[in-house]
Design a protein around this motif. Structure first.
Motif, PDB file in Angstrom:
ATOM      1  N   GLU A  54     113.003  -1.029   8.671  1.00  0.00           N
ATOM      2  CA  GLU A  54     114.146  -0.322   9.250  1.00  0.00           C
ATOM      3  C   GLU A  54     114.305  -0.752  10.811  1.00  0.00           C
ATOM      4  OE1 GLU A  54     113.458   3.743   6.695  1.00  0.00           O
ATOM      5  OE2 GLU A  54     112.546   3.666   8.861  1.00  0.00           O
ATOM      6  N   PHE A  55     115.410  -0.725  11.175  1.00  0.00           N
ATOM      7  CA  PHE A  55     115.677  -0.869  12.763  1.00  0.00           C
ATOM      8  C   PHE A  55     117.065  -0.314  13.092  1.00  0.00           C
ATOM      9  CE2 PHE A  55     118.094  -4.327  10.786  1.00  0.00           C
ATOM     10  CZ  PHE A  55     119.045  -4.630  11.848  1.00  0.00           C
ATOM     11  N   THR A  56     117.058   0.036  14.368  1.00  0.00           N
ATOM     12  CA  THR A  56     117.873   0.862  14.828  1.00  0.00           C
ATOM     13  C   THR A  56     118.852   0.026  15.990  1.00  0.00           C
ATOM     14  OG1 THR A  56     116.914   1.831  16.863  1.00  0.00           O
ATOM     15  CG2 THR A  56     116.535   3.033  14.780  1.00  0.00           C
ATOM     16  N   VAL A  57     120.119   0.295  15.827  1.00  0.00           N
ATOM     17  CA  VAL A  57     120.968  -0.128  16.626  1.00  0.00           C
ATOM     18  C   VAL A  57     122.155   1.121  17.220  1.00  0.00           C
ATOM     19  CG1 VAL A  57     121.153  -2.255  15.386  1.00  0.00           C
ATOM     20  CG2 VAL A  57     122.812  -0.664  14.905  1.00  0.00           C
ATOM     21  N   LEU A  58     122.739   0.674  18.428  1.00  0.00           N
ATOM     22  CA  LEU A  58     123.772   1.592  18.858  1.00  0.00           C
ATOM     23  C   LEU A  58     124.971   1.425  18.056  1.00  0.00           C
ATOM     24  CD1 LEU A  58     122.806   1.656  22.656  1.00  0.00           C
ATOM     25  CD2 LEU A  58     122.609   3.500  21.126  1.00  0.00           C
ATOM     26  N   SER A 120     120.788   3.771  27.682  1.00  0.00           N
ATOM     27  CA  SER A 120     119.810   4.548  28.599  1.00  0.00           C
ATOM     28  C   SER A 120     119.120   5.523  27.971  1.00  0.00           C
ATOM     29  CB  SER A 120     120.475   4.766  29.940  1.00  0.00           C
ATOM     30  OG  SER A 120     121.348   5.748  29.888  1.00  0.00           O
ATOM     31  N   ARG A 121     119.682   6.118  26.870  1.00  0.00           N
ATOM     32  CA  ARG A 121     118.836   7.385  26.414  1.00  0.00           C
ATOM     33  C   ARG A 121     118.910   7.339  24.879  1.00  0.00           C
ATOM     34  NH1 ARG A 121     117.255  12.166  28.214  1.00  0.00           N
ATOM     35  NH2 ARG A 121     117.506  11.167  30.282  1.00  0.00           N
ATOM     36  N   TRP A 122     117.828   7.836  24.234  1.00  0.00           N
ATOM     37  CA  TRP A 122     117.576   7.905  23.119  1.00  0.00           C
ATOM     38  C   TRP A 122     117.893   9.322  22.713  1.00  0.00           C
ATOM     39  CZ3 TRP A 122     114.083  11.404  20.381  1.00  0.00           C
ATOM     40  CH2 TRP A 122     114.167  11.519  19.290  1.00  0.00           C
ATOM     41  N   VAL A 123     118.538   9.612  21.520  1.00  0.00           N
ATOM     42  CA  VAL A 123     118.959  10.996  21.123  1.00  0.00           C
ATOM     43  C   VAL A 123     118.616  11.286  19.642  1.00  0.00           C
ATOM     44  CG1 VAL A 123     120.920  12.514  20.679  1.00  0.00           C
ATOM     45  CG2 VAL A 123     120.957  10.965  22.525  1.00  0.00           C
ATOM     46  N   TYR A 124     118.065  12.077  19.163  1.00  0.00           N
ATOM     47  CA  TYR A 124     117.433  12.509  17.848  1.00  0.00           C
ATOM     48  C   TYR A 124     118.745  12.739  17.057  1.00  0.00           C
ATOM     49  CZ  TYR A 124     114.854  14.719  14.130  1.00  0.00           C
ATOM     50  OH  TYR A 124     114.170  15.180  12.945  1.00  0.00           O
ATOM     51  N   LYS A 125     118.891  12.031  15.986  1.00  0.00           N
ATOM     52  CA  LYS A 125     120.411  12.401  15.098  1.00  0.00           C
ATOM     53  C   LYS A 125     120.260  13.463  14.602  1.00  0.00           C
ATOM     54  CE  LYS A 125     118.892  10.001  10.719  1.00  0.00           C
ATOM     55  NZ  LYS A 125     119.258   8.569  10.020  1.00  0.00           N
ATOM     56  N   HIS A 131     116.079  14.507  23.103  1.00  0.00           N
ATOM     57  CA  HIS A 131     116.359  13.379  23.519  1.00  0.00           C
ATOM     58  C   HIS A 131     115.455  12.913  24.753  1.00  0.00           C
ATOM     59  CE1 HIS A 131     118.272  15.336  27.092  1.00  0.00           C
ATOM     60  NE2 HIS A 131     118.761  16.275  26.279  1.00  0.00           N
ATOM     61  N   CYS A 132     115.416  11.627  25.207  1.00  0.00           N
ATOM     62  CA  CYS A 132     114.642  11.156  26.225  1.00  0.00           C
ATOM     63  C   CYS A 132     115.067   9.903  26.687  1.00  0.00           C
ATOM     64  CB  CYS A 132     113.098  11.195  25.803  1.00  0.00           C
ATOM     65  SG  CYS A 132     112.844   9.786  24.732  1.00  0.00           S
ATOM     66  N   PRO A 133     114.781   9.477  28.037  1.00  0.00           N
ATOM     67  CA  PRO A 133     115.123   8.050  28.438  1.00  0.00           C
ATOM     68  C   PRO A 133     114.914   6.973  27.418  1.00  0.00           C
ATOM     69  CG  PRO A 133     114.144   9.281  29.995  1.00  0.00           C
ATOM     70  CD  PRO A 133     114.050  10.213  28.972  1.00  0.00           C
ATOM     71  N   ARG A 134     115.728   5.887  27.033  1.00  0.00           N
ATOM     72  CA  ARG A 134     115.317   4.744  26.333  1.00  0.00           C
ATOM     73  C   ARG A 134     114.079   4.288  26.598  1.00  0.00           C
ATOM     74  NH1 ARG A 134     117.839   3.037  22.010  1.00  0.00           N
ATOM     75  NH2 ARG A 134     119.401   4.367  22.618  1.00  0.00           N
ATOM     76  N   THR A 135     113.825   4.301  28.010  1.00  0.00           N
ATOM     77  CA  THR A 135     112.534   3.456  28.485  1.00  0.00           C
ATOM     78  C   THR A 135     111.291   4.271  27.842  1.00  0.00           C
ATOM     79  OG1 THR A 135     112.834   4.749  30.601  1.00  0.00           O
ATOM     80  CG2 THR A 135     113.565   2.461  30.537  1.00  0.00           C
ATOM     81  N   GLU A 136     111.450   5.458  27.681  1.00  0.00           N
ATOM     82  CA  GLU A 136     110.442   6.302  27.300  1.00  0.00           C
ATOM     83  C   GLU A 136     110.057   6.382  25.723  1.00  0.00           C
ATOM     84  OE1 GLU A 136     110.269  10.141  28.855  1.00  0.00           O
ATOM     85  OE2 GLU A 136     110.463   9.243  30.840  1.00  0.00           O
ATOM     86  N   ALA A 137     111.461   5.752  24.957  1.00  0.00           N
ATOM     87  CA  ALA A 137     111.436   5.934  23.625  1.00  0.00           C
ATOM     88  C   ALA A 137     111.025   4.591  22.537  1.00  0.00           C
ATOM     89  CB  ALA A 137     112.940   6.159  23.143  1.00  0.00           C
ATOM     90  N   VAL A 138     111.239   3.600  23.514  1.00  0.00           N
ATOM     91  CA  VAL A 138     111.010   2.246  22.960  1.00  0.00           C
ATOM     92  C   VAL A 138     109.812   1.487  23.773  1.00  0.00           C
ATOM     93  CG1 VAL A 138     112.127  -0.197  22.372  1.00  0.00           C
ATOM     94  CG2 VAL A 138     113.300   1.985  22.492  1.00  0.00           C
ATOM     95  N   GLY A 139     108.733   0.767  22.746  1.00  0.00           N
ATOM     96  CA  GLY A 139     107.797  -0.142  23.351  1.00  0.00           C
ATOM     97  C   GLY A 139     108.042  -1.467  22.859  1.00  0.00           C
TER      98      GLY A 139
END
Length: 201
Positions: A54-58, A120-125, A131-139
């Motif tokens: 699985e991979f996510t895209v906006l 810039s922001r990840w949001v739980y669908k 939610h949190c900043p995308r920089t904290e959501a993605v490694g």
């Protein structure tokens, strides 16, 4: 899951994260590996077999990924039904999954998850209040493969509690930082009050 055509929904021969990244190398829009593979990328080793990837895209960047995966045929996956998505059609707003089918090989290669966040922001669908900043959501792995961080992956897995989810949680917990434990515990309290996993955090 049923299909609108005579297609075997179980005919998976999923790409590895490395192969997925190779195919998306020219895409500049954000994306990341999700699910069980994301946990393995975070841990730096494959801990179990994975039937899919699985991979996510906006949502607004979907056209760029469709171009990169041009050889794939896309199917919407929603409420147990697979439906072919023509190349010039947009998926319905309520659809959050697109399965990528390799026509030549006759198998599924990847599950593309459509996010509703921002660059810039990840949001739980399932609950936009989480939610949190995308920089904290993605490694990112040393090889440059982006992955969804463990607290978020486990939040998604907490809903289903399948055997593989329980095993993934048990392997991940000892490696979580104090901040990751606290964040996941707070999210579980909000999304799944009384969840058993909270006690292990």
């Amino acid at each position: 899951m049923s299909a609108t055509a005579a297609i075997d929904e179980d005919s998976w021969s999923a790409w590895s994260p490395q192969e997925l990244a190779r195919r998306l190398v020219d895409v500049t829009a954000p994306w990341c590996v999700a699910g069980g593979w994301a946990l393995d990328l975070w841990q730096g080793t494959q801990t179990r077999d994975h039937e899919d990837i699985e991979f996510t895209v906006l949502a607004e960047h979907l056209p760029a990924f469709r171009r990169a995966l041009g050889a794939m045929e896309l199917y919407t996956a929603h409420a147990g039904v697979l439906a072919h998505l023509p190349g010039d059609a947009e998926p319905p707003a309520h659809v959050a999954q697109l399965w990528c089918r390799d026509i030549a090989a006759g198998c599924w290669r990847a599950d593309m998850m459509i996010e509703r966040g921002t660059p810039s922001r990840w949001v739980y669908k399932r609950d936009p209040s989480i939610h949190c900043p995308r920089t904290e959501a993605v490694g990112t792995t040393p090889a440059g493969i982006p992955y969804l961080k463990p607290a978020i992956v486990l939040l998604f897995k907490a809903r289903h509690r399948r055997p593989k989810d329980e095993a993934d949680f048990a392997r991940a917990v000892p490696r979580l930082t104090a901040a990751e434990r606290q964040r996941l515990k707070g999210w579980l309290a909000h999304a799944h009050p009384g969840h058993d996993w909270a006690g292990a955090l």
